[in-house]
Design an enzyme around this catalytic site. Structure first.
Site, short mmCIF file in Angstrom:
data_model
loop_
_atom_site.label_atom_id
_atom_site.label_comp_id
_atom_site.label_asym_id
_atom_site.label_seq_id
_atom_site.Cartn_x
_atom_site.Cartn_y
_atom_site.Cartn_z
N CYS A 94 0.81 -1.21 0.00
CA CYS A 94 0.00 0.00 0.00
C CYS A 94 0.85 1.26 0.00
O CYS A 94 0.33 2.36 -0.19
CB CYS A 94 -0.94 0.00 1.20
SG CYS A 94 -1.93 -1.49 1.24
N HIS A 115 -9.71 2.70 -1.28
CA HIS A 115 -8.27 2.49 -1.20
C HIS A 115 -7.82 1.48 -2.25
O HIS A 115 -7.64 0.31 -1.95
CB HIS A 115 -7.94 2.02 0.22
CG HIS A 115 -6.52 1.57 0.42
ND1 HIS A 115 -5.44 2.20 -0.16
CD2 HIS A 115 -6.01 0.53 1.13
CE1 HIS A 115 -4.33 1.56 0.20
NE2 HIS A 115 -4.65 0.53 0.96
N CYS A 125 0.57 3.11 5.95
CA CYS A 125 0.95 1.77 6.40
C CYS A 125 0.82 0.80 5.23
O CYS A 125 0.13 1.09 4.26
CB CYS A 125 0.03 1.33 7.54
SG CYS A 125 -1.71 1.32 7.09
#
Lengths: 299, 449
Positions: free
Chosen positions: B107, B400, B435
């Site tokens: 990510c 996301h 993160c």
């Protein structure tokens, strides 16, 4: 135990032949043709020049979700030595019947990295015949040598359920401790094929591991995972961080009926800023029954 | 701030030290993010990344421009997409002589592409760069099972009919079931949500606080769209003009009705729902960066300086630290190197993988125990003013698409900082924290122009 007679076997015995001989011993004992011994035979069996195959080690490592390395996983060594162990357990003068024996746990000292290409000498013997609240238990010891030195030392404890040897005190039943699952750090999803897959690499084709049907015939509701498969996976998860030499132990509790989701907690401990040991516990994610617990320690 | 050896271990030279040029954010462009199996179901990573690039080219007049280097990536990749970004650039209006590389850091992919290219600009190796990322959870690669793969590979090696038959005979019915990518960590078998649920419970983050953060994300993102903030950051695509996950009308009541989806074995401590966790999303983002000279020569805006960045990783495998807590360690190291404290920042962009992730980080930086024992600091980093956090919404509302999140955040923050600087005449700073799977994290500082 200087009195143990050393018996050299010419090669690793075939596990299937040993199972057949165990069946015949069981039948003859039942028919009264063979009297069961009340003491352990004072012998040790040794096979030298044991050579493991790279393909076999690789298959084993794949099954554990481990890294393919040229050094042997600690539980692989147990599996490679197992035919010698079986040759002791199936001796006609061995006091406990092999069939139906329950594996209670293991203690292993892995003294150095063992390359797959090293010829190994495997010695196995039995000791510590002792009373247990549910029967009689025995320790099976294995020393594995490479180039003349011990590289792996293991003790497996087995229980012959419901069999009481005359002259041994029956141990009292320990108080049952309630198990409260801790927070998990990992999870294994084990399919119904987990038993068959481990049987194929370990040679342990006990029907209780192979299928729901074969397990039912032996009185279990479904097939169960091999204890050593569980041990192999959990030790593999720690082996990567454990510096050699190391020691590990595992104690088995409730069996893992397949398919299963096993929740796991591994807790590392440091001493002087370096990895020192890890404790682990496995339990049924839904059943909340403890399956096993143990530890890995730097030596 | 008194720095411990832990924090000051890295170089103490400022990244903007003598001899190193500045790298600036010029602008960004992304397509609206879609929920998985929604508007972009039939668009591939390459399609979406090309769309985001096309919009950037159009916005900044980059037709036929040879960019110094383009870097982007995707987390979920088909094997045919080995040169995903190069293919997207070849399909765009950029000069085909633009060199390109793919990058993957879970990510953190998007943020790391910005930082890698910014470093090349700072060193004078390139004048301009386009950073980006894309992910599709809808058009995800599905692989054949390990069993079938082994048989196919053996079949490929087989020379005789007998060898071929031996290979095929190894096939078992279960081998025909395909392998779809999951979000489970390979070493633990726990999904990212299950990992975060354990961390959320360990930090005692209440359900209400998570729902409030999710609500703020939706409200802030909706308000930003309403005032036209995204007009020059987002190009419509495939029927979407806004992020499809955005629920402007959601409420604490609606969020409160959702049942827990992660950490259900925690019983009453199970607090993570579909509302306070990010959904699987499809989308792409890009950021145009360059040297000051490049921006001036091309008459392009300079929104913010890319000051510095730091990566960290944590030992999550046996639960020593939470899977998504690496930024908690990267931030204090970055602050120490740049001689800054939380008081020096106007905005905080903390990627909302889960509301719990953001709240665990805030709690950790406020915790004297955590800052002393884990970070080696003699006092906590302190509290962050919540009115400065994710002021234009973040991943809980926008969604996301893994590798696309970094680019969304960098472009959003750079524009925010630039707007505030233009209005107030000061040069504010923003802190980015992302993160990533595998226990990693990347954090960065932007400064307004």
């Amino acid at each position: 135990m200087s009195t143990r007679e050393a018996i050299a076997l010419p090669e690793l015995p075939s596990l299937s032949k040993l199972y057949v001989s165990a069946l015949s011993t069981a039948a003859r004992t039942k028919l009264g043709a063979l009297e069961r011994s009340h003491a352990l035979p004072h012998v040790q069996h040794t096979v030298t020049g044991v050579q493991v195959s790279l393909e076999h080690v690789t298959t084993f490592q794949h099954l554990l979700h481990g890294t393919v390395r040229d050094s042997l996983p600690s539980v692989f060594v147990h599996s490679a030595a197992f035919p010698v162990v079986m040759s002791v357990l199936t001796r006609p003068d061995f006091p406990l019947p092999l069939l139906g024996m329950v594996h209670l746990g293991n203690r292993v000292r892995h003294l150095r990295s063992i390359d797959y290409s090293e010829p190994l000498a495997v010695t196995a013997w039995a000791e510590n015949l002792a009373g247990h609240h549910a029967g009689t238990c025995v320790d099976v010891r294995v020393d594995v040598q490479a180039a003349g030195e011990n590289v792996w030392e293991g003790t497996s404890t087995y229980l012959a359920k419901g069999l009481y040897v005359p002259g041994l005190d029956k141990a009292s039943r320990p108080e049952r401790q309630d198990f409260v699952p801790p927070q998990p750090t990992a999870k294994w999803r084990l399919g119904p094929e987990a038993g068959r897959e481990y049987a194929a690499v370990s040679g342990d084709f006990n029907p209780i591991h192979l299928s729901a049907l074969s397990a039912k015939i032996l009185g279990l509701k479904r097939s169960i995972a091999h204890g050593m498969y569980l041990a192999a996976r959990v030790i593999n998860s720690v082996e990567a961080v454990a510096a050699e030499p190391f020691a590990w132990d595992i104690e088995f509790a409730a069996p893992v009926f397949l398919p299963a989701t096993v929740a796991l907690r591994i807790e590392d401990h440091e001493a002087d800023g370096r990895w020192d040991s890890a404790d682990f516990t496995g339990w049924g994610e839904r059943s909340h029954r403890k399956h096993f617990s143990g530890s890995v320690r730097a030596l | 701030m008194a720095a411990s050896p832990d924090v000051s271990a890295a170089s103490t030279d400022s990244a903007a030290g003598a001899g190193i040029r500045k790298a600036v954010v010029i602008g960004g462009n992304r397509i609206p993010f879609a929920r998985a199996n929604g508007a972009y179901t039939n668009a591939s990573n390459q399609d979406m990344l090309t769309a985001a690039l096309d919009g950037l080219v159009a916005r900044f007049g980059l037709q036929d421009e040879r960019i110094g280097e383009v870097a982007a990536g995707a987390v979920l990749k088909h094997s045919r997409d080995f040169n995903l970004t190069r293919e997207a650039v070849l399909g765009s209006a950029l000069s085909p002589e633009t060199p390109v590389y793919d990058l993957q850091q879970a990510c953190a992919t998007g943020l790391e592409t910005v930082m890698g290219l910014a470093n090349k600009i700072k060193l004078g190796q390139i004048e301009s760069g386009i950073a980006g990322g894309v992910d599709s959870a809808s058009d995800a690669p599905i692989a054949v099972s390990e069993g079938l793969r082994a048989v196919l590979l053996e079949l490929n090696r087989a020379k005789t009919l007998q060898q071929k038959l031996t290979a095929v005979a190894k096939l078992r019915p279960k081998d025909l079931a395909p392998n779809a990518p999951g979000t489970a960590e390979p070493r633990t078998g726990l999904s990212m949500g299950e990992h975060q649920a354990l961390t959320t419970a360990a930090w005692n983050i209440p359900r209400e606080a998570q729902d409030e953060l999710a609500l703020a994300s939706h409200k802030n993102l909706a308000a930003a769209y309403d005032r036209g903030f995204f007009d020059d950051l987002v190009t419509p695509y495939h029927g979407l003009t806004r992020d499809a996950n955005l629920r402007a009308d959601t409420s604490l009541e609606k969020l409160g009705k959702l049942g827990p989806v992660f950490g259900k074995s925690l019983g009453e401590k199970a607090t993570m729902t579909a509302g306070n966790s990010t959904p699987l999303t499809d989308g792409a983002s890009t950021v145009l960066i360059g040297s000051e000279d490049y921006a001036r020569a091309h008459d392009l805006p300079m929104l913010a300086d890319i000051v510095d960045s730091e990566a960290a990783a944590v030992d999550f495998v046996h639960g020593k630290e939470g899977l998504l807590m690496a930024p908690a360690y990267a931030v204090p190291r970055l602050l120490a190197r740049n001689n800054l404290t939380f008081d020096d920042f106007d905005y905080f962009e903390i990627h909302e993988a889960f509301a719990g992730t953001v709240l665990c980080h805030l709690a950790a930086w406020e915790s004297e125990e955590f800052c002393r024992n884990k970070l080696g600091l003699d006092k906590p980093l302190g509290a962050i003013d919540r009115s400065k956090v994710n002021v234009n919404g973040s991943s809980l509302a926008a969604g996301h698409p893994f590798a696309a999140t970094g680019g969304r955040i960098v472009a959003t923050l750079a524009k925010l900082l630039h707007e505030k600087a233009a209005a107030e005449g000061n040069r504010g700073r923003g802190l980015i924290s992302v993160c990533a799977a595998g226990g990693q994290g990347v954090v960065a500082i932007l400064e307004a122009r």
